[in-house]
Every structure is written in structure tokens, then in C-alpha cells.
Design an enzyme around this catalytic site. Structure first.
Site, PDB file in Angstrom:
ATOM      1  N   PRO A  88       0.675  -1.269  -0.161  1.00 32.32           N
ATOM      2  CA  PRO A  88       0.104  -0.013  -0.057  1.00 32.32           C
ATOM      3  C   PRO A  88       0.771   1.196   0.042  1.00 32.32           C
ATOM      4  CG  PRO A  88      -0.143  -1.092   2.237  1.00 32.32           C
ATOM      5  CD  PRO A  88       0.727  -2.180   1.090  1.00 32.32           C
ATOM      6  N   GLU A 115       1.542  -7.732   8.901  1.00 35.90           N
ATOM      7  CA  GLU A 115       2.115  -6.288   9.028  1.00 35.90           C
ATOM      8  C   GLU A 115       2.988  -5.879   7.749  1.00 35.90           C
ATOM      9  OE1 GLU A 115       0.687  -4.276  10.823  1.00 35.90           O
ATOM     10  OE2 GLU A 115      -0.678  -5.781  11.534  1.00 35.90           O
ATOM     11  N   ARG A 153      -3.202  -8.814 -20.547  1.00 38.47           N
ATOM     12  CA  ARG A 153      -4.262  -8.284 -21.630  1.00 38.47           C
ATOM     13  C   ARG A 153      -3.420  -7.308 -22.832  1.00 38.47           C
ATOM     14  NH1 ARG A 153      -7.464  -4.080 -21.087  1.00 38.47           N
ATOM     15  NH2 ARG A 153      -9.367  -5.277 -22.125  1.00 38.47           N
ATOM     16  N   ASP A 168      -9.418   1.409 -24.760  1.00 43.14           N
ATOM     17  CA  ASP A 168      -9.700   1.333 -23.194  1.00 43.14           C
ATOM     18  C   ASP A 168      -9.612   2.580 -22.343  1.00 43.14           C
ATOM     19  OD1 ASP A 168     -10.404  -1.256 -23.377  1.00 43.14           O
ATOM     20  OD2 ASP A 168      -8.452  -2.000 -22.656  1.00 43.14           O
TER      21      ASP A 168
HETATM   22  C1  LIG Z   1      -2.205  -5.727   6.013  1.00 41.00           C
HETATM   23  S1  LIG Z   1      -1.268  -5.525   4.704  1.00 41.00           S
HETATM   24  C2  LIG Z   1       0.203  -4.640   5.680  1.00 41.00           C
HETATM   25  C3  LIG Z   1      -0.158  -3.092   5.587  1.00 41.00           C
HETATM   26  C4  LIG Z   1       1.157  -2.494   6.083  1.00 41.00           C
HETATM   27  N1  LIG Z   1       1.212  -2.666   7.575  1.00 41.00           N
HETATM   28  C5  LIG Z   1       1.017  -1.071   5.835  1.00 41.00           C
HETATM   29  O1  LIG Z   1       0.475  -0.352   6.628  1.00 41.00           O
HETATM   30  O2  LIG Z   1       1.561  -0.396   4.991  1.00 41.00           O
HETATM   31  C6  LIG Z   1      -0.641  -6.899   4.101  1.00 41.00           C
HETATM   32  C7  LIG Z   1      -0.149  -6.958   2.793  1.00 41.00           C
HETATM   33  O3  LIG Z   1      -1.089  -6.634   1.821  1.00 41.00           O
HETATM   34  C8  LIG Z   1      -0.621  -6.021   0.759  1.00 41.00           C
HETATM   35  N2  LIG Z   1      -1.342  -4.921   0.376  1.00 41.00           N
HETATM   36  C9  LIG Z   1      -2.041  -4.249   1.105  1.00 41.00           C
HETATM   37  N3  LIG Z   1      -2.692  -3.138   0.781  1.00 41.00           N
HETATM   38  C10 LIG Z   1      -2.120  -3.184  -0.611  1.00 41.00           C
HETATM   39  C11 LIG Z   1      -2.347  -2.355  -1.864  1.00 41.00           C
HETATM   40  N4  LIG Z   1      -3.257  -1.181  -1.571  1.00 41.00           N
HETATM   41  N5  LIG Z   1      -1.548  -2.605  -2.863  1.00 41.00           N
HETATM   42  C12 LIG Z   1      -0.865  -3.517  -2.877  1.00 41.00           C
HETATM   43  N6  LIG Z   1      -0.729  -4.404  -2.134  1.00 41.00           N
HETATM   44  C13 LIG Z   1      -1.347  -4.213  -0.757  1.00 41.00           C
HETATM   45  C14 LIG Z   1       0.984  -6.110   0.917  1.00 41.00           C
HETATM   46  O4  LIG Z   1       1.739  -6.968   0.160  1.00 41.00           O
HETATM   47  C15 LIG Z   1       1.314  -5.951   2.489  1.00 41.00           C
HETATM   48  O5  LIG Z   1       2.249  -6.271   2.674  1.00 41.00           O
END
Ligand SMILES: C[S@@+](CC[C@H](N)C(=O)[O-])C[C@H]1O[C@@H](n2cnc3c(N)ncnc32)[C@H](O)[C@@H]1O
Length: 337
Positions: A88, A115, A153, A168
Site C-alpha cells: 500500500p 504487517e 491483456r 480502453d
Molecule cells: C495488511 S497489509 C500490511 C499493511 C502495512 N502494515 C502498511 O500499513 O503498509 C499486508 C499486505 O497486503 C498487501 N497490500 C495491502 N494493501 C495493498 C495495496 N493497496 N496495494 C498492494 N498491496 C497491498 C501488501 O503486500 C502488504 O504487505
């Protein structure tokens, strides 16, 4: 295109290419999915792949060792493949990025869980962090599937006709026009006449206008970077659009003080040095007092807002005027109050 997906839950991803267009791409060998179980690379006796975070706090953190080993195994198969960590806090995933990634022959997609991942693993494998949106998922698997789907795609030959992704949404910087199929009348709603006319030029022109209108209504920010021709801009201005109005991040600069030579020049030099575009400006002198207001586009500025505001304040002091940068949102919320 080979996708190596590193995950603690590879079974979540395993079946995602068993449907529709992507299934055909897999069958014809254009796309290959290789799911790698991170836990299988753990050197610990109980195949542990996570641990409590140093410094305390809730949840678990994925350990570095199994991830680095799993990534090395993917690299053995695809030496040049870039490593992407779905996260994220990563750079936003866009159609542009999908196009860029589709030019690779393989990608290694690392899915986090809990986490997140021990930072040292990310440093060691040189991961590029990519986010699919400003929200938090439980794990990176759904994000990896989204990336794989949109990249697949774009791999030449995957879609029936090469041009079918050309129009698209986002491909030309705009949202897509509305689509219709049979019947010509559905619950009293008719298909726009022009689409039944068989006049290709008129159809193209109608679609372009629809794209422009929808983009202006829903995502005006996209218009700032879209490749727009003279006729596009003419049509948009008929709809009330002005260059800069879709800019997501606008700032308001006010400069007030005793009039003297060079105030505008100094402020403008500062702004261009920071990559700030001036969208609108008004300046006047009231009984010897210089007053200026500017609306500026902060979209492509890398510095933090507070830092910029402080640098401008200091510049103002040097010139002997009061120079202030404020966020446009402040004025919007004042208006609401
Ligand atoms: C619960 S999340 C961890 C969030 C982390 N503690 C933070 O606040 O940045 C667990 C995993 O979900 C994935 N993830 C969660 N949100 C995402 C997003 N918006 N885009 C891509 N991957 C995401 C990532 O690989 C991350 O390590």
C-alpha cells in the site's frame, strides 16, 4: 510473459488464470503463471516464515530469509525479471505502468501478508513497491492478480485484435465512452442514433466527445495530462473546462508588502525552480502596497507542502514582503462552514 508469484498462500492465486481471455493466453503459451510458496524456502525447522516485529506492536512480520531464498529461486528461472512488491505504500499502479511491465518477458511479484515484510528483504532483492490503491488489503495476492490481469491483456496476441485495448479507459489518458450492444431499444432506452448510422467518422467523433465529457465529469485530473487536440479543447471549453481546473493539488499564494522592484520576478523564479506551474495570477498596487494572488498547480511537486510553504515564507522575508502558500482545500472547507 512469465509471472512468478511469491506468496504464503499460493493456492489463492493458482486458479486465477483459468478463465476467459487469460485462460486462452495461458493455453497458447503467451502467459505462464508460476506460484512459489515462500514457506517452502524457510530454513527454520518448523518452516516458519514470520515473526514478531522488533520494537513491539501488533501482528507479525514476514521474515527476510525465506523471501530472499524464494526470490533467488525465481531469479534462477528468469534472471532479468524485475521484482515487484505489492504494497500500500508503493507507487500507484496505472495503465502506463501496466504498459511498461508488459514489455518485460517475466515479472516476480512478491505478496506480503500480516504487517508486511522485513525491510531488509526488500532492500536485498531490490523490490519496486507498487500499490493498487489507497486502501489496505489483507495480503498482496489480490493486488498481484490485478497486476497480472491488466498486464496480460497488453501482451501482444492475448486480446483477439491488437487494437482492442487501444481505446480502453486510460490508454489515451481519457475514460472510455459508453458502449452498447443489441437490442437497439432496451426497456425504452435507445442506443444513440449515431452508432446505428454506419458513419465511422461520426461514430469516432461522438465517442471522442463522450470520452471527453465523462472524463471531465468524473476524473478532471486526467485531462491535465491527456494528449488533447485543438478540437478536444474547443469541445471541453464548451463544457466549461479551463486548463488547470482538474489539477488535483492546487495551492494559493498570496504576497503582500510595500511595493518595490522585482517581487514578481523573485517569486516566479522560486516557483519555476520548484517545478510549480502558475495557473492564474492577479496583481495590483493599493496605495503603494503590493498585493498578488496566484493559483498554482502542485501536482508534480516532489517537496512536502509544509517545506514549500516555509521556503516561500523565508523568500518573502528576504524580499521584505509577506508570502504565504496555502492549500486550496482550506478555502473550500471555509466556504462549506
Ligand atoms: C495488511 S497489509 C500490511 C499493511 C502495512 N502494515 C502498511 O500499513 O503498509 C499486508 C499486505 O497486503 C498487501 N497490500 C495491502 N494493501 C495493498 C495495496 N493497496 N496495494 C498492494 N498491496 C497491498 C501488501 O503486500 C502488504 O504487505
Amino acid at each position: 510473459m512469465v509471472f512468478h508469484v511469491l506468496s504464503l498462500f499460493p493456492q489463492m492465486v493458482a486458479g486465477c488464470m483459468d478463465f476467459s481471455v487469460i485462460k486462452r493466453a495461458v493455453e497458447s503459451g503467451l502467459v505462464t503463471l508460476d506460484c512459489i510458496d515462500i514457506r517452502a524456502f524457510s530454513s527454520s525447522k518448523r518452516s516458519q516464515a514470520d515473526d514478531a516485529p522488533y520494537g513491539g506492536g501488533a501482528g507479525m512480520v514476514m521474515s527476510a530469509q525465506p523471501i530472499v531464498a524464494a526470490c533467488a529461486s525465481a531469479k534462477e528461472k528468469s534472471k532479468e525479471a524485475p521484482v515487484i512488491y505489492l504494497s500500500p505504500r508503493g507507487e500507484p499502479f496505472t495503465q502506463r505502468m501496466a504498459e511498461e511491465l508488459a514489455r518485460e518477458s517475466a515479472l516476480i511479484l512478491l505478496c506480503g501478508h500480516y504487517e508486511g515484510i522485513d525491510e531488509r528483504a526488500l532492500e536485498e532483492i531490490g523490490a519496486r513497491e507498487v500499490s493498487i490503491g489507497d486502501f489496505v488489503l489483507t495480503g498482496g495476492e489480490i493486488a498481484a492478480m490485478a497486476v497480472m490481469d491488466s498486464v496480460s491483456r497488453l501482451v501482444p496476441g492475448v486480446l483477439g485484435k491488437e487494437e482492442s485495448h487501444q481505446f480502453d479507459s486510460f490508454s489515451d489518458g481519457l475514460l472510455e465512452y459508453p458502449q452498447y450492444t443489441r437490442p437497439p431499444v432496451f426497456m425504452g432506452r435507445e442506443v444513440p442514433e449515431v452508432l446505428l448510422s454506419g458513419h465511422h467518422k461520426n461514430v469516432d467523433s461522438w465517442r471522442r466527445k463522450q470520452s471527453l465529457a465523462i472524463t471531465l465529469k468524473r476524473r478532471p485530473d486526467l485531462l491535465e495530462k491527456a494528449d488533447l487536440g485543438k478540437s478536444d479543447l474547443k469541445y471541453l471549453s464548451e463544457l466549461g473546462y479551463k486548463k488547470g481546473m482538474g489539477s488535483a493539488l492546487k495551492g494559493i499564494i498570496t504576497v503582500i508588502g510595500k511595493d518595490q522592484m522585482g517581487i514578481i520576478a523573485r517569486v516566479c523564479t522560486f516557483l519555476s525552480g520548484e517545478g510549480i506551474n502558475i495557473l492564474d495570477i492577479s496583481q495590483t498596487i493599493v496605495q503603494g502596497y503590493f498585493t498578488m494572488m496566484m493559483i498554482v498547480d502542485l501536482d508534480s511537486v516532489s517537496k512536502r507542502f509544509e517545506e514549500l510553504a516555509e521556503s516561500l515564507r523565508v523568500l518573502g522575508e528576504e524580499i521584505g514582503v509577506q508570502a504565504k502558500l496555502q492549500h486550496e482545500d482550506i478555502f473550500n472547507s471555509m466556504h462549506r462552514i
